[in-house]
Design a protein around this motif. Structure first.
Motif, PDB file in Angstrom:
ATOM      1  N   GLU A  12       0.853  -1.191   0.000  1.00 16.97           N
ATOM      2  CA  GLU A  12       0.000   0.000   0.000  1.00 16.97           C
ATOM      3  C   GLU A  12       0.887   1.239   0.000  1.00 16.97           C
ATOM      4  O   GLU A  12       1.826   1.344   0.791  1.00 16.97           O
ATOM      5  CB  GLU A  12      -0.898  -0.038   1.242  1.00 16.97           C
ATOM      6  N   ARG A  14      -0.124   4.375   0.613  1.00 13.61           N
ATOM      7  CA  ARG A  14      -0.566   5.369   1.591  1.00 13.61           C
ATOM      8  C   ARG A  14      -0.130   4.927   2.991  1.00 13.61           C
ATOM      9  O   ARG A  14      -0.625   3.944   3.536  1.00 13.61           O
ATOM     10  CB  ARG A  14      -2.080   5.547   1.530  1.00 13.61           C
ATOM     11  N   ASP A  17      -2.877   4.599   5.794  1.00 14.54           N
ATOM     12  CA  ASP A  17      -3.694   3.385   5.665  1.00 14.54           C
ATOM     13  C   ASP A  17      -2.921   2.161   6.129  1.00 14.54           C
ATOM     14  O   ASP A  17      -3.471   1.276   6.797  1.00 14.54           O
ATOM     15  CB  ASP A  17      -4.131   3.193   4.216  1.00 14.54           C
ATOM     16  N   THR A  18      -1.632   2.117   5.786  1.00 12.83           N
ATOM     17  CA  THR A  18      -0.803   0.985   6.189  1.00 12.83           C
ATOM     18  C   THR A  18      -0.667   0.904   7.705  1.00 12.83           C
ATOM     19  O   THR A  18      -0.776  -0.172   8.298  1.00 12.83           O
ATOM     20  CB  THR A  18       0.596   1.085   5.546  1.00 12.83           C
ATOM     21  N   ASP A  56      -3.066  -3.142  -2.606  1.00 10.84           N
ATOM     22  CA  ASP A  56      -3.798  -1.982  -3.125  1.00 10.84           C
ATOM     23  C   ASP A  56      -3.764  -2.020  -4.648  1.00 10.84           C
ATOM     24  O   ASP A  56      -2.762  -2.428  -5.246  1.00 10.84           O
ATOM     25  CB  ASP A  56      -3.141  -0.702  -2.597  1.00 10.84           C
ATOM     26  N   MET A  59      -1.838   2.334  -7.366  1.00  6.82           N
ATOM     27  CA  MET A  59      -0.559   2.783  -6.815  1.00  6.82           C
ATOM     28  C   MET A  59       0.260   3.430  -7.930  1.00  6.82           C
ATOM     29  O   MET A  59       0.130   3.036  -9.102  1.00  6.82           O
ATOM     30  CB  MET A  59       0.226   1.602  -6.225  1.00  6.82           C
ATOM     31  N   GLY A  64      -1.747  -2.587  -8.936  1.00  2.86           N
ATOM     32  CA  GLY A  64      -1.984  -3.854  -8.249  1.00  2.86           C
ATOM     33  C   GLY A  64      -2.209  -5.028  -9.187  1.00  2.86           C
ATOM     34  O   GLY A  64      -1.796  -6.155  -8.897  1.00  2.86           O
ATOM     35  N   MET A  85      -7.361  -4.628  -2.278  1.00  2.41           N
ATOM     36  CA  MET A  85      -8.037  -3.548  -1.557  1.00  2.41           C
ATOM     37  C   MET A  85      -8.268  -2.428  -2.569  1.00  2.41           C
ATOM     38  O   MET A  85      -7.306  -1.847  -3.085  1.00  2.41           O
ATOM     39  CB  MET A  85      -7.161  -3.040  -0.399  1.00  2.41           C
ATOM     40  N   THR A  86      -9.536  -2.143  -2.886  1.00  2.00           N
ATOM     41  CA  THR A  86      -9.792  -1.224  -3.988  1.00  2.00           C
ATOM     42  C   THR A  86     -11.086  -0.459  -3.805  1.00  2.00           C
ATOM     43  O   THR A  86     -12.027  -0.942  -3.178  1.00  2.00           O
ATOM     44  CB  THR A  86      -9.851  -2.007  -5.323  1.00  2.00           C
ATOM     45  N   LYS A 108     -12.863  -0.424  -0.633  1.00  2.00           N
ATOM     46  CA  LYS A 108     -12.551   0.677   0.272  1.00  2.00           C
ATOM     47  C   LYS A 108     -13.743   1.616   0.367  1.00  2.00           C
ATOM     48  O   LYS A 108     -14.501   1.748  -0.603  1.00  2.00           O
ATOM     49  CB  LYS A 108     -11.324   1.442  -0.231  1.00  2.00           C
TER      50      LYS A 108
END
Length: 333
Positions: A12, A14, A17-18, A56, A59, A64, A85-86, A108
């Motif tokens: 990821e 971000r 978020d991580t 993710d 990116m 991804g 994760m999208t 998300k």
């Protein structure tokens, strides 16, 4: 002595978020490692071999989809389940994710309870798959002519690439190829006296799904289910075909009863975690399937229709018992 925690890799870009996800999953008992780019994620996955990857989609640099494709084409990482994760919700994007080799997707903004539930479900599936792999390895040691059989089946699988043998909607084998393949497998198993198994799978209340969502949505639903079944099978010798309408059938060569039932459970759970919305279902708020399983060592008193008929009987029982389950029946002449 306690078991080592499962290792999760988060890819990821971000950082916030991580950090949030790492803290939550750490508190849930997982060991969490992370990467901030696709390239770094591939390197870490190859060296550390995590139990599951959260990836993710959007990116900078490598997206991804490309990362997943690279991971699935590496021997070291091809079996590691990948959950996207999208924020993308279009059906074509979901199909693209499965075509890249993803096991699942989470939309998300993430809901931690959903993330945890899906992670645990895929880790459970992976453990079942590992058990099946161990059984398959034992089986290979017992069968003297297995290499020859695999070579013949690989040749048969190449036939699946021909358009005439594919179902136009789902892109899995069609009924014509299934009929030919089951006859061939029956003769081989009769000669070698090995167990042949099949699984008949039916989408629960599919007519009602079409009536409420329309036929285009129904087509997309069948495509997702076909991909889900394919992703649940991990031997080149296993074949899935569209049997008719909303029914799919799976041929499991050299597979005993216990292994066939376990494959049925893996398929059942794989379709469940797809979480295809179905608000009007009388069962659950997502699409479910019923599965009938049958196994036999062929003999001259029987034929392939007896095996298929028994699987159909098992499917009928599964429906009569409330659907959304796996049922096995013995073949009786």
């Amino acid at each position: 002595m306690t078991n080592s925690p499962d290792v999760l890799l988060i890819i990821e870009d971000r950082l916030v978020d991580t950090l949030i996800l790492t803290r939550f999953l750490g508190q849930a008992g997982f060991k969490v490692i992370s990467a901030k780019s696709g390239e770094e994620g591939i390197e870490i996955a190859t060296t550390m071999l995590p139990d599951l990857i959260l990836l993710d989609v959007m990116m900078p640099g490598m997206n991804g989809f490309d990362v997943c494709d690279r991971l699935k084409n590496k021997n070291q990482t091809t079996e590691i389940p990948v959950i996207f994760m999208t924020a993308l919700t279009d059906t074509l994007d979901k199909l693209r994710a499965f075509e890249a080799g993803a096991a699942d997707y989470i939309t998300k903004p993430l809901k931690h309870e959903e993330v945890l539930a899906r992670i645990n479900a895929h880790l459970k599936i992976r453990k079942l798959q590992r058990q099946l792999q161990i059984q398959n390895q034992k089986l290979q040691a017992e069968i003297a002519e297995r290499k020859l059989a695999e070579a013949r089946l690989e040749e048969a699988n190449r036939e699946l690439q021909r358009l005439a043998n594919l179902d136009g909607l789902t892109q899995v084998a069609n009924r014509r190829l299934f009929d030919r393949q089951i006859e061939q497998e029956w003769r081989r198993h009769l000669r070698e006296q090995q167990t042949l198994s099949i699984i008949l799978c039916d989408v629960d209340h599919f007519k009602n799904y079409n009536d409420n969502y329309g036929h285009l949505a129904g087509d997309s639903c069948l495509q997702l289910i076909a991909k889900g079944i394919q992703n649940a099978l991990h031997r080149s010798t296993d074949i899935v075909a569209r049997y008719g309408g909303e029914e799919f059938i799976v041929i499991l060569p050299n597979t005993k009863t216990e292994g066939a039932i376990q494959v049925g459970e893996v398929i059942h759970q794989a379709i469940e975690i797809l979480n295809i919305p179905y608000e009007h279902s009388p069962l659950k708020n997502y699409v479910t399937v019923s599965l009938g399983v049958a196994s036999i060592i062929p003999n001259i008193a029987l034929n392939p229709l007896d095996l298929v008929g028994t699987a159909d009987k098992a499917l009928y029982i599964a429906k009569a018992q409330g659907r959304d389950q796996v049922v096995y029946c013995d073949v009786v002449k």
